[in-house]
Structures are given as structure tokens and as C-alpha cells.
Scaffold this motif. Structure first.
Motif, short mmCIF file in Angstrom:
data_model
loop_
_atom_site.label_atom_id
_atom_site.label_comp_id
_atom_site.label_asym_id
_atom_site.label_seq_id
_atom_site.Cartn_x
_atom_site.Cartn_y
_atom_site.Cartn_z
N SER A 1 132.28 -4.97 -84.26
CA SER A 1 133.18 -4.91 -83.12
C SER A 1 134.28 -3.87 -83.34
O SER A 1 134.60 -3.09 -82.44
N ASP A 2 134.84 -3.85 -84.54
CA ASP A 2 135.89 -2.86 -84.86
C ASP A 2 135.36 -1.43 -84.77
O ASP A 2 136.10 -0.52 -84.42
N MET A 3 134.07 -1.23 -85.05
CA MET A 3 133.46 0.10 -84.95
C MET A 3 133.09 0.45 -83.51
O MET A 3 132.66 1.57 -83.24
N GLY A 4 133.22 -0.50 -82.59
CA GLY A 4 132.88 -0.25 -81.19
C GLY A 4 131.41 -0.43 -80.88
O GLY A 4 130.95 -0.08 -79.79
N LEU A 5 130.64 -0.98 -81.83
CA LEU A 5 129.21 -1.18 -81.61
C LEU A 5 128.91 -2.48 -80.88
O LEU A 5 127.82 -2.65 -80.32
N LEU A 6 129.85 -3.39 -80.89
CA LEU A 6 129.80 -4.62 -80.10
C LEU A 6 131.09 -4.68 -79.30
O LEU A 6 132.14 -4.27 -79.79
N ALA A 7 131.01 -5.18 -78.09
CA ALA A 7 132.20 -5.25 -77.25
C ALA A 7 132.13 -6.48 -76.37
O ALA A 7 131.06 -6.98 -76.04
N SER A 8 133.29 -6.94 -75.98
CA SER A 8 133.40 -8.06 -75.07
C SER A 8 133.40 -7.49 -73.65
O SER A 8 134.24 -6.68 -73.30
N HIS A 9 132.43 -7.92 -72.86
CA HIS A 9 132.34 -7.42 -71.49
C HIS A 9 131.42 -8.32 -70.68
O HIS A 9 130.61 -9.06 -71.21
N ALA A 10 131.54 -8.20 -69.39
CA ALA A 10 130.78 -9.08 -68.50
C ALA A 10 129.33 -8.64 -68.38
O ALA A 10 128.43 -9.46 -68.37
N ARG A 11 129.10 -7.34 -68.26
CA ARG A 11 127.73 -6.85 -68.09
C ARG A 11 127.29 -6.12 -69.34
O ARG A 11 127.93 -5.16 -69.76
#
Length: 97
Positions: free
Chosen positions: A78-88
Motif C-alpha cells: 500500500s505504501d508503494m502505491g501497488l494497493l489502494a483503497s477505492h470503490a472501483r
């Protein structure tokens, strides 16, 4: 809920590795072993629920330590931007044609 953002592409490679490309940064990442299993859990089933048990129980590892290690790995992704919190979430996998 975390997911793979649309700017991230991935592919499985020989030997159980997973290659991940972040188009925002132009960075490539290669995951193997448990790292590849964590990535696959997100890519194929949308999260890591039950993954600690799948890894720890057959190998005789400490379940809590395995969960903690997976949680730390997910935080790093997540910190690397490879996982993110989002609706779609769009699952982007590339393959050879």
C-alpha cells in the motif's frame, strides 16, 4: 477495502514469481514465494482473508506471526502505491499474445 489500482499491471512468471508494473512510477517489482502468494490473493480473490492459515498450518508456522507478516507486507504494498483503497477496482493482468 484495498485493491489493485488501475495503473498497476501484473503477470505471473515462471518459477512462481509475479511481475508487477506501476505505470505511475514506471517501477517494476518482482515478487516470489510468500510475496507472490500475497499478491495473488489480492489479484485473484480480492484480499488476504484465510491466507495466513493456508501458509502457516501446513508448514507448522506460528499463525499469529504469519498474520502479522502478511499484514506488514500488505502495508508495504500500500505504501508503494501497488494497493489502494477505492470503490472501483480494475484487475489488470497482461499476457503475451
Amino acid at each position: 477495502m484495498l485493491g489493485i489500482p488501475s495503473h498497476v499491471y501484473w503477470a505471473r512468471c515462471e518459477g512462481g514469481h509475479t511481475a508487477v508494473l506501476d505505470l505511475h512510477t514506471g517501477s517494476w517489482h518482482m515478487f516470489s514465494n510468500v510475496g507472490a502468494r500475497v499478491w495473488d490473493a489480492f489479484a485473484l480473490r480480492g484480499g488476504v482473508e484465510g491466507l495466513a492459515e493456508e501458509i502457516a498450518i501446513p508448514a507448522g508456522y506460528d499463525l499469529r506471526a504469519t498474520r502479522d507478516a502478511i499484514d506488514a507486507y500488505v502495508l508495504a504494498l500500500s505504501d508503494m502505491g501497488l494497493l489502494a483503497s477505492h470503490a472501483r477496482q480494475r484487475r489488470r493482468k497482461w499476457s503475451r499474445r
